[in-house]
Scaffold this motif. Structure first.
Motif, PDB file in Angstrom:
ATOM      1  N   VAL A  18       0.839  -1.201   0.000  1.00 51.82           N
ATOM      2  CA  VAL A  18       0.000   0.000   0.000  1.00 51.82           C
ATOM      3  C   VAL A  18       0.874   1.253   0.000  1.00 51.82           C
ATOM      4  CG1 VAL A  18      -1.657   1.335   1.367  1.00 51.82           C
ATOM      5  CG2 VAL A  18      -1.953  -1.142   1.138  1.00 51.82           C
ATOM      6  N   SER A  19       1.915   1.245   0.851  1.00 52.25           N
ATOM      7  CA  SER A  19       2.642   2.507   1.018  1.00 52.25           C
ATOM      8  C   SER A  19       3.400   2.964  -0.238  1.00 52.25           C
ATOM      9  CB  SER A  19       3.451   2.487   2.312  1.00 52.25           C
ATOM     10  OG  SER A  19       4.761   2.264   2.108  1.00 52.25           O
ATOM     11  N   PRO A  20       4.147   2.099  -0.977  1.00 56.30           N
ATOM     12  CA  PRO A  20       4.780   2.626  -2.201  1.00 56.30           C
ATOM     13  C   PRO A  20       3.772   3.065  -3.260  1.00 56.30           C
ATOM     14  CG  PRO A  20       5.198   0.261  -1.975  1.00 56.30           C
ATOM     15  CD  PRO A  20       4.568   0.716  -0.695  1.00 56.30           C
ATOM     16  N   GLY A 204       2.109   6.656   4.258  1.00 58.41           N
ATOM     17  CA  GLY A 204       1.259   5.512   3.926  1.00 58.41           C
ATOM     18  C   GLY A 204       1.262   4.429   4.994  1.00 58.41           C
ATOM     19  N   SER A 205       1.570   4.798   6.251  1.00 54.20           N
ATOM     20  CA  SER A 205       1.591   3.819   7.332  1.00 54.20           C
ATOM     21  C   SER A 205       0.169   3.400   7.683  1.00 54.20           C
ATOM     22  CB  SER A 205       2.247   4.447   8.557  1.00 54.20           C
ATOM     23  OG  SER A 205       3.199   3.598   9.098  1.00 54.20           O
ATOM     24  N   LEU A 206      -0.050   2.096   7.831  1.00 56.08           N
ATOM     25  CA  LEU A 206      -1.391   1.618   8.188  1.00 56.08           C
ATOM     26  C   LEU A 206      -1.588   1.603   9.702  1.00 56.08           C
ATOM     27  CD1 LEU A 206      -1.693  -1.375   5.686  1.00 56.08           C
ATOM     28  CD2 LEU A 206      -2.559   0.947   5.416  1.00 56.08           C
ATOM     29  N   ILE A 226      21.423   0.955  17.095  1.00 59.80           N
ATOM     30  CA  ILE A 226      21.063  -0.171  16.221  1.00 59.80           C
ATOM     31  C   ILE A 226      19.538  -0.138  16.080  1.00 59.80           C
ATOM     32  CG2 ILE A 226      21.078  -2.695  16.030  1.00 59.80           C
ATOM     33  CD1 ILE A 226      23.387  -2.340  18.319  1.00 59.80           C
ATOM     34  N   TYR A 227      19.046   0.025  14.849  1.00 62.79           N
ATOM     35  CA  TYR A 227      17.595   0.028  14.616  1.00 62.79           C
ATOM     36  C   TYR A 227      17.187  -1.369  14.168  1.00 62.79           C
ATOM     37  CZ  TYR A 227      13.078   0.946  12.427  1.00 62.79           C
ATOM     38  OH  TYR A 227      11.751   0.892  12.078  1.00 62.79           O
ATOM     39  N   VAL A 228      16.184  -1.947  14.828  1.00 59.78           N
ATOM     40  CA  VAL A 228      15.791  -3.334  14.566  1.00 59.78           C
ATOM     41  C   VAL A 228      14.304  -3.371  14.212  1.00 59.78           C
ATOM     42  CG1 VAL A 228      15.775  -5.682  15.505  1.00 59.78           C
ATOM     43  CG2 VAL A 228      17.401  -3.993  16.401  1.00 59.78           C
ATOM     44  N   GLY A 231       9.500  -5.369   9.470  1.00 57.06           N
ATOM     45  CA  GLY A 231       8.350  -5.157   8.597  1.00 57.06           C
ATOM     46  C   GLY A 231       7.019  -5.487   9.247  1.00 57.06           C
ATOM     47  N   SER A 232       6.012  -5.716   8.400  1.00 56.02           N
ATOM     48  CA  SER A 232       4.640  -5.804   8.913  1.00 56.02           C
ATOM     49  C   SER A 232       4.124  -7.224   9.102  1.00 56.02           C
ATOM     50  CB  SER A 232       3.711  -5.060   7.954  1.00 56.02           C
ATOM     51  OG  SER A 232       3.840  -5.597   6.649  1.00 56.02           O
ATOM     52  N   THR A 233       4.853  -8.244   8.590  1.00 56.71           N
ATOM     53  CA  THR A 233       4.269  -9.591   8.716  1.00 56.71           C
ATOM     54  C   THR A 233       5.205 -10.651   9.301  1.00 56.71           C
ATOM     55  OG1 THR A 233       4.915 -10.142   6.450  1.00 56.71           O
ATOM     56  CG2 THR A 233       2.686  -9.283   6.742  1.00 56.71           C
ATOM     57  N   GLN A 287       5.922  -0.337  19.233  1.00 63.27           N
ATOM     58  CA  GLN A 287       5.089  -1.266  18.449  1.00 63.27           C
ATOM     59  C   GLN A 287       5.191  -0.980  16.953  1.00 63.27           C
ATOM     60  OE1 GLN A 287       1.116  -1.528  19.966  1.00 63.27           O
ATOM     61  NE2 GLN A 287       1.823  -2.505  21.841  1.00 63.27           N
ATOM     62  N   TRP A 288       5.400   0.287  16.576  1.00 66.22           N
ATOM     63  CA  TRP A 288       5.505   0.670  15.155  1.00 66.22           C
ATOM     64  C   TRP A 288       6.228   2.005  15.109  1.00 66.22           C
ATOM     65  CZ3 TRP A 288       4.990  -2.237  11.035  1.00 66.22           C
ATOM     66  CH2 TRP A 288       4.839  -1.655   9.767  1.00 66.22           C
ATOM     67  N   ALA A 289       7.300   2.090  14.349  1.00 58.54           N
ATOM     68  CA  ALA A 289       8.127   3.307  14.333  1.00 58.54           C
ATOM     69  C   ALA A 289       7.879   4.109  13.051  1.00 58.54           C
ATOM     70  CB  ALA A 289       9.597   2.907  14.395  1.00 58.54           C
ATOM     71  N   GLN A 291       9.503   4.660  10.382  1.00 59.56           N
ATOM     72  CA  GLN A 291      10.774   4.066   9.938  1.00 59.56           C
ATOM     73  C   GLN A 291      11.624   4.962   9.031  1.00 59.56           C
ATOM     74  OE1 GLN A 291      11.256  -0.175   9.412  1.00 59.56           O
ATOM     75  NE2 GLN A 291      11.879   0.166   7.315  1.00 59.56           N
ATOM     76  N   GLU A 292      10.975   5.633   8.077  1.00 59.80           N
ATOM     77  CA  GLU A 292      11.774   6.467   7.167  1.00 59.80           C
ATOM     78  C   GLU A 292      12.482   7.576   7.946  1.00 59.80           C
ATOM     79  OE1 GLU A 292       8.855   6.447   3.373  1.00 59.80           O
ATOM     80  OE2 GLU A 292      10.690   7.617   3.187  1.00 59.80           O
ATOM     81  N   GLU A 293      11.764   8.118   8.929  1.00 56.54           N
ATOM     82  CA  GLU A 293      12.339   9.188   9.747  1.00 56.54           C
ATOM     83  C   GLU A 293      13.488   8.631  10.601  1.00 56.54           C
ATOM     84  OE1 GLU A 293       8.969  11.302  11.457  1.00 56.54           O
ATOM     85  OE2 GLU A 293      10.240  11.705  13.210  1.00 56.54           O
ATOM     86  N   THR A 305      17.299  -5.894   9.613  1.00 54.23           N
ATOM     87  CA  THR A 305      16.071  -5.898   8.817  1.00 54.23           C
ATOM     88  C   THR A 305      15.725  -7.291   8.293  1.00 54.23           C
ATOM     89  OG1 THR A 305      15.116  -5.072   6.722  1.00 54.23           O
ATOM     90  CG2 THR A 305      17.493  -5.186   6.822  1.00 54.23           C
ATOM     91  N   HIS A 306      14.451  -7.464   7.909  1.00 59.75           N
ATOM     92  CA  HIS A 306      14.012  -8.724   7.274  1.00 59.75           C
ATOM     93  C   HIS A 306      14.198  -8.635   5.757  1.00 59.75           C
ATOM     94  CE1 HIS A 306      10.765  -6.091   6.332  1.00 59.75           C
ATOM     95  NE2 HIS A 306       9.967  -7.015   5.854  1.00 59.75           N
ATOM     96  N   CYS A 307      14.742  -7.503   5.256  1.00 62.28           N
ATOM     97  CA  CYS A 307      15.010  -7.298   3.830  1.00 62.28           C
ATOM     98  C   CYS A 307      13.751  -7.190   2.986  1.00 62.28           C
ATOM     99  CB  CYS A 307      15.914  -8.384   3.244  1.00 62.28           C
ATOM    100  SG  CYS A 307      17.376  -8.691   4.186  1.00 62.28           S
ATOM    101  N   LEU A 313      15.170  -0.475   0.369  1.00 60.78           N
ATOM    102  CA  LEU A 313      15.372   0.809  -0.320  1.00 60.78           C
ATOM    103  C   LEU A 313      15.537   1.957   0.674  1.00 60.78           C
ATOM    104  CD1 LEU A 313      12.754   0.579  -3.217  1.00 60.78           C
ATOM    105  CD2 LEU A 313      15.243   0.441  -3.412  1.00 60.78           C
ATOM    106  N   GLU A 314      14.770   1.906   1.764  1.00 61.37           N
ATOM    107  CA  GLU A 314      14.873   2.976   2.770  1.00 61.37           C
ATOM    108  C   GLU A 314      16.256   2.962   3.425  1.00 61.37           C
ATOM    109  OE1 GLU A 314      10.071   2.524   3.499  1.00 61.37           O
ATOM    110  OE2 GLU A 314      11.418   1.949   5.112  1.00 61.37           O
ATOM    111  N   GLY A 315      16.784   1.751   3.669  1.00 64.28           N
ATOM    112  CA  GLY A 315      18.132   1.643   4.234  1.00 64.28           C
ATOM    113  C   GLY A 315      19.176   2.159   3.246  1.00 64.28           C
ATOM    114  N   ASP A 330      10.318 -12.283  -1.551  1.00 61.32           N
ATOM    115  CA  ASP A 330      11.508 -11.763  -2.228  1.00 61.32           C
ATOM    116  C   ASP A 330      12.657 -11.447  -1.270  1.00 61.32           C
ATOM    117  OD1 ASP A 330       9.816  -9.796  -1.170  1.00 61.32           O
ATOM    118  OD2 ASP A 330      10.805  -8.229  -2.332  1.00 61.32           O
ATOM    119  N   GLN A 331      12.399 -11.582   0.045  1.00 62.02           N
ATOM    120  CA  GLN A 331      13.392 -11.098   1.012  1.00 62.02           C
ATOM    121  C   GLN A 331      14.736 -11.834   0.931  1.00 62.02           C
ATOM    122  OE1 GLN A 331      11.008 -11.671   4.505  1.00 62.02           O
ATOM    123  NE2 GLN A 331       9.426 -10.265   3.748  1.00 62.02           N
ATOM    124  N   ARG A 332      14.705 -13.134   0.578  1.00 57.14           N
ATOM    125  CA  ARG A 332      15.973 -13.878   0.502  1.00 57.14           C
ATOM    126  C   ARG A 332      16.814 -13.427  -0.693  1.00 57.14           C
ATOM    127  NH1 ARG A 332      12.706 -18.347   3.161  1.00 57.14           N
ATOM    128  NH2 ARG A 332      11.354 -18.094   1.363  1.00 57.14           N
TER     129      ARG A 332
END
Ligand code: UDP
Length: 408
Positions: A18-20, A204-206, A226-228, A231-233, A287-289, A291-293, A305-307, A313-315, A330-332
């Motif tokens: 949704v967000s992109p 576009g954060s849900l 260290i930012y950890v 993602g959403s799922t 619970q939800w940051a 992230q882009e900021e 990250t889980h990639c 792209l944000e990283g 696609d994360q792998r």
């Protein structure tokens, strides 16, 4: 006066999709005489149902994907029909294009049947991409073979449905994946789609972003945190969740960790009580940051990250070294690019059973933080990324030609 063009935009109903698409819609409408209507499920927007009854069922990929493909095409057809009826006599309202997230490929066939030109976005895969194991395939889900079967069917339908498209937008940029872009006819890389790039206010954060992160980051020295965030799922078993927590604690360096309420079955509240007490001087859990900021903040040193493609792209665009623990889809493959092609991060691969250990978390984070090679590559990547979406950059030019295509 030129006729207003009306584009229907259909993302797959998940945060990373949704967000992109919202960001892309925002770029398209900005002063271009184009109106965009974003369609999604009732869960996310004004919209139509996904056919799933409860949130619990919605976490079940088999139920969700089957229900979406059964229920949503009919609703889309009704919606297009309704807009057609209502816009009789008002040409500006009539839908001239449908822009579809290819993972929501079911919509392409409906749109073609209704006589509407199509746009879509796709992440191409080719022989020029780094080699990957069978588990790296997008549909692979060895943890649950029923889910894997449904993913495979879904991906196959995407390939089939893509033949209904006239052009393919992708959330990437030419210089990042030149070989893949070169062999995919009609592909238009227009990314990275970031809120910051074009000063968009909609990330576009849900979910509600924890607004205390920025202040907390302000209190730490440059390149120390260290930012950890996964993602959403992504789901962690209780054992994996505890190993991760202990690994972070042992480093003794500041960390900001996103723990979604549904991220693990571990009794998180009880754990947090004692864990947060122990790390209170240097650790923060939200619970939800935003992230882009967060990734743009100077005190962030690396991103565990889980990639997910958006997170990747944000990283990259913020020049932040990455530590990779992919989960699925696609994360792998994204991890292979990060670690082996662009060399901007390291993988957390797990022990002989693939399980994370606190020891590996600690050693890999320290290795990423200590690598000058990774830091240099990250800086180069940041510059390339920014250039692609700046005046005269490859992605901005592609976006402009796409807008011309809609307006023609
Ligand atoms: N995100 C966020 N706050 C968080 C975690 C993630 O805003 O605490 C955003 C992140 O910036 C990214 C998206 O959620 O844009 C996740 O998309 P991605 O493709 O990385 O992963 P997915 O959620 O699809 O697995």
């Amino acid at each position: 006066m030129a006729k207003l063009k009306h584009v229907l935009c259909i993302p797959f109903p998940a945060q990373g999709h949704v967000s992109p698409l919202l960001k892309l819609s925002h770029c398209i409408i900005a002063n271009h005489g184009i109106k965009v209507t974003v369609v999604n499920t009732e869960l996310n927007f004004i919209a139509f149902p996904d056919g799933v009854e409860t949130d619990e069922e919605r976490k079940d990929w088999v139920k969700l994907l089957e229900s979406i493909s059964r229920v949503m095409p009919g609703h889309l057809q009704e919606l297009i029909e309704k807009v057609k009826q209502q816009s009789k006599g008002n040409k500006d309202e009539q839908i001239s294009f449908v822009m579809v997230d290819l993972i929501a490929g079911w919509a392409l066939e409906v749109a073609e049947r209704m006589g509407i030109a199509l746009k879509s976005d796709v992440i191409p895969i080719s022989k020029d991409l780094p080699s990957y194991k069978s588990d790296d395939l997008t549909w692979s889900f060895p943890e649950d073979l029923t889910v894997q079967k449904v993913f495979f069917k879904w991906m196959l339908a995407i390939v089939h449905n893509s033949t209904h498209s006239t052009s393919y937008l992708c959330n990437s940029f030419h210089e990042l994946e030149a070989s893949a872009c070169g062999i995919t006819p009609g592909v238009l890389p227009v990314g990275p789609l970031l809120a910051s790039t074009r000063l968009l206010h909609h990330r576009g954060s849900l979910w509600n972003e924890d607004s205390t992160c920025s202040n907390w980051l302000d209190q730490h020295p440059p390149q120390s945190v260290i930012y950890v965030a996964f993602g959403s799922t992504t789901i962690f078993s209780p054992e994996q969740f505890y190993e991760l927590a202990h690994g972070l604690e042992q480093i003794g360096q500041p960390f900001l960790w996103v723990v979604r309420p549904d991220m693990t079955d571990a009794p998180v509240n009880k754990f947090h009580g004692t864990f947060l007490q122990r790390v209170k001087n240097h650790g923060k859990v939200v619970q939800w940051a935003p992230q882009e900021e967060v990734l743009a903040h100077p005190s962030v040193a690396c991103f565990f990250t889980h990639c997910g493609w958006n997170s990747t792209l944000e990283g990259l665009s913020n020049g932040v070294p990455l530590l990779c623990r992919p989960y699925f889809a696609d994360q792998r493959l994204n991890r292979s690019f990060i670690c082996d092609v662009w060399r901007v991060g390291l993988g957390v691969d797990g022990d002989e059973n693939g399980a994370i250990t606190r020891h590996e978390v600690r050693t890999k984070i320290l290795a990423v933080l200590g690598s000058d090679e990774i830091k240099t590559n990250c800086q180069r990547m940041k510059e390339k990324t920014r250039k692609s979406v700046s005046e005269g950059g490859s992605s901005l030019k592609n976006l402009e030609s796409f807008i011309e295509l809609i307006k023609a």
